[in-house]
Design an enzyme around this catalytic site. Structure first.
Site, mmCIF file in Angstrom:
data_model
loop_
_atom_site.group_PDB
_atom_site.id
_atom_site.type_symbol
_atom_site.label_atom_id
_atom_site.label_comp_id
_atom_site.label_asym_id
_atom_site.label_seq_id
_atom_site.Cartn_x
_atom_site.Cartn_y
_atom_site.Cartn_z
ATOM 1 N N ASN A 1 16.696 62.087 18.515
ATOM 2 C CA ASN A 1 16.521 61.755 17.092
ATOM 3 C C ASN A 1 17.566 60.734 16.644
ATOM 4 O O ASN A 1 17.260 59.786 15.925
ATOM 5 C CB ASN A 1 16.731 63.022 16.252
ATOM 6 C CG ASN A 1 15.432 63.521 15.655
ATOM 7 O OD1 ASN A 1 14.414 62.834 15.704
ATOM 8 N ND2 ASN A 1 15.462 64.715 15.096
ATOM 9 N N THR B 1 9.134 49.433 15.714
ATOM 10 C CA THR B 1 8.608 49.212 17.067
ATOM 11 C C THR B 1 9.508 49.894 18.097
ATOM 12 O O THR B 1 10.728 49.724 18.067
ATOM 13 C CB THR B 1 8.549 47.694 17.390
ATOM 14 O OG1 THR B 1 7.867 47.031 16.342
ATOM 15 C CG2 THR B 1 7.844 47.436 18.718
ATOM 16 N N ALA B 2 8.890 50.654 18.991
ATOM 17 C CA ALA B 2 9.593 51.307 20.114
ATOM 18 C C ALA B 2 10.507 52.456 19.705
ATOM 19 O O ALA B 2 11.232 52.986 20.554
ATOM 20 C CB ALA B 2 10.380 50.295 20.959
ATOM 21 N N ALA B 3 10.444 52.870 18.431
ATOM 22 C CA ALA B 3 11.278 54.020 18.021
ATOM 23 C C ALA B 3 10.840 55.255 18.814
ATOM 24 O O ALA B 3 11.671 56.037 19.284
ATOM 25 C CB ALA B 3 11.136 54.268 16.529
ATOM 26 N N GLY B 4 9.527 55.421 18.979
ATOM 27 C CA GLY B 4 9.006 56.555 19.750
ATOM 28 C C GLY B 4 9.417 56.444 21.219
ATOM 29 O O GLY B 4 9.756 57.441 21.860
ATOM 30 N N ASP B 5 9.397 55.232 21.747
ATOM 31 C CA ASP B 5 9.792 55.030 23.155
ATOM 32 C C ASP B 5 11.268 55.367 23.327
ATOM 33 O O ASP B 5 11.662 55.986 24.316
ATOM 34 C CB ASP B 5 9.551 53.574 23.577
ATOM 35 C CG ASP B 5 8.085 53.197 23.456
ATOM 36 O OD1 ASP B 5 7.233 54.103 23.591
ATOM 37 O OD2 ASP B 5 7.795 52.016 23.212
ATOM 38 N N ASP C 1 10.207 59.307 9.646
ATOM 39 C CA ASP C 1 11.390 59.685 8.852
ATOM 40 C C ASP C 1 11.428 61.177 8.504
ATOM 41 O O ASP C 1 12.398 61.663 7.940
ATOM 42 C CB ASP C 1 11.512 58.804 7.600
ATOM 43 C CG ASP C 1 10.294 58.913 6.705
ATOM 44 O OD1 ASP C 1 9.400 59.743 7.001
ATOM 45 O OD2 ASP C 1 10.225 58.178 5.702
ATOM 46 N N LYS D 1 5.421 50.255 26.612
ATOM 47 C CA LYS D 1 5.927 51.616 26.355
ATOM 48 C C LYS D 1 6.696 52.190 27.546
ATOM 49 O O LYS D 1 7.745 52.817 27.375
ATOM 50 C CB LYS D 1 4.769 52.535 25.968
ATOM 51 C CG LYS D 1 4.155 52.149 24.641
ATOM 52 C CD LYS D 1 3.113 53.122 24.181
ATOM 53 C CE LYS D 1 2.282 52.539 23.048
ATOM 54 N NZ LYS D 1 3.028 52.159 21.842
HETATM 55 O O1 RIB Z 1 5.761 51.253 21.639
HETATM 56 C C1 RIB Z 1 5.987 49.887 21.444
HETATM 57 C C2 RIB Z 1 5.363 49.094 22.547
HETATM 58 O O2 RIB Z 1 3.960 49.242 22.495
HETATM 59 C C3 RIB Z 1 5.602 47.615 22.472
HETATM 60 O O3 RIB Z 1 6.780 47.236 23.127
HETATM 61 C C4 RIB Z 1 4.339 47.020 23.054
HETATM 62 O O4 RIB Z 1 4.529 46.320 24.229
HETATM 63 C C5 RIB Z 1 3.377 48.192 23.229
HETATM 64 O O5 RIB Z 1 3.327 48.618 24.522
#
Ligand code: RIB
Length: 312
Positions: free
Chosen positions: A278, A250-254, A225, A41
């Site tokens: 956004n 995956t990683a959309a929040g990051d 969404d 993250k």
């Molecule tokens: O938010 C996604 C991430 O959560 C992934 O890349 C994984 O490594 C975990 O940390």
């Protein structure tokens, strides 16, 4: 001049397994594909900020192994300063096993490895970075005492503190709430943090307000969404998400967090920064993987101009 960003957190190598649907407990399913993708993250947020042209430095730890080297090399490609990332002897680099189904939903298990060595001592050794940066962002994949030490230090120096409470803890120490300028949980994390069970918009609003009453200055709940709910002392506003077909969330929040902090560092208003973030995460969900899904600045500016020209 753009302000400087410090991101303190985890780096993981993601082992991504794609499958039609998640296995039930006790069930075996056949997967479709397995890939190794840079993640974690903290690193994902730094990568997003770097790719969007933020001036970003990362603090975090990797193992003294080839995965750690690959993670640092990939992060450096985004423009992030990786020179303070520590190699921990005798510890493996953090890894995450990620299941992604055909709807683009995921389940993640993190094996912390070297991220556990990201301790208070390491932050103290790099204390000058707190003074040199304007925005300091944390998530919760490194030891809690390190995060709380970092938040106290950044706040004492008058820096803007952003905490993405992921994975969500049950609570935070009482003195920490009021030191957070922006808290950015998703809906599940918000419910856990505020001790609620049922996922309703009513509970989400109440939870966000509860966090404001605890002393957090601004709460941004990412709702997938449905967009982002922004709440502070005087305002409550829902920023709708751009409609896209998600391939992998995956990683959309990051990506949202990295873009949001970049927007703030460019002195966008918080509304502009939320819309910018956004848009960035709406692109990220249309691509596979963590860092591999994060858009660059030109692409984002182009999309933004298209929206403006279309009067959206
Ligand atoms: O938010 C996604 C991430 O959560 C992934 O890349 C994984 O490594 C975990 O940390």
């Amino acid at each position: 001049m753009d302000k400087r960003i410090l991101i303190i957190g985890s780096l993981n190598m993601d082992i991504v397994i794609e499958m039609k649907r998640m296995p039930l407990i006790g069930e075996t399913v056949l997967g479709k594909n397995l890939t190794y993708v840079p993640g974690g993250k903290g690193a994902n947020q730094a990568y997003a900020a770097g790719k969007l042209r933020g001036k970003v430095t990362m603090l975090g730890c990797v193992g003294d192994d080839s995965l750690g080297q690959k993670l640092k090399e990939n992060l450096a490609k985004s423009g992030t300063d990786v020179s303070y990332i520590k190699n921990i002897e005798g510890k493996p680099t953090g890894t995450a096993v990620i299941y992604v189904n055909d709807d683009g939903d995921n389940s993640i298990v993190v094996i912390s490895g070297a991220n556990e060595a990201c301790d208070v001592e390491y932050l103290k050794q790099n204390e000058t970075l707190f003074a040199e940066n304007d925005y300091v962002m944390f998530q919760m994949e490194i030891p809690y005492e390190t995060i709380f030490y970092g938040i106290r230090k950044a706040s004492e120096l008058g820096k803007t503190v952003i905490l993405n409470p992921a994975p969500a803890p049950d609570s935070l120490p009482e003195d920490i709430w009021e030191k957070i300028d922006y808290l950015t949980p998703n809906e599940t994390e918000l419910l856990k943090l505020t001790g609620q069970q049922e996922m309703t918009m009513h509970n989400i609003r109440n939870g966000a307000r509860w966090l404001i009453d605890k002393g957090v200055k601004n709460v941004l709940v990412t709702l997938g969404d449905k967009g982002v709910l922004f709440v502070n002392d005087t305002e409550e506003k829902l920023f709708p998400a751009r409609k896209v077909t998600a391939v992998d969330t995956t990683a959309a929040g990051d990506c949202f967090n990295g873009a949001f902090i970049t927007g703030l560092a460019e002195e966008m208003s918080f509304e502009e920064a939320i819309m910018f973030a956004n848009l960035a995460s709406s692109l990220a969900v249309t691509r596979k993987g963590a860092q591999s899904s994060i858009p660059g600045r030109e692409e984002l500016d182009e999309l933004s101009n298209m929206k403006i020209n279309a009067g959206l």
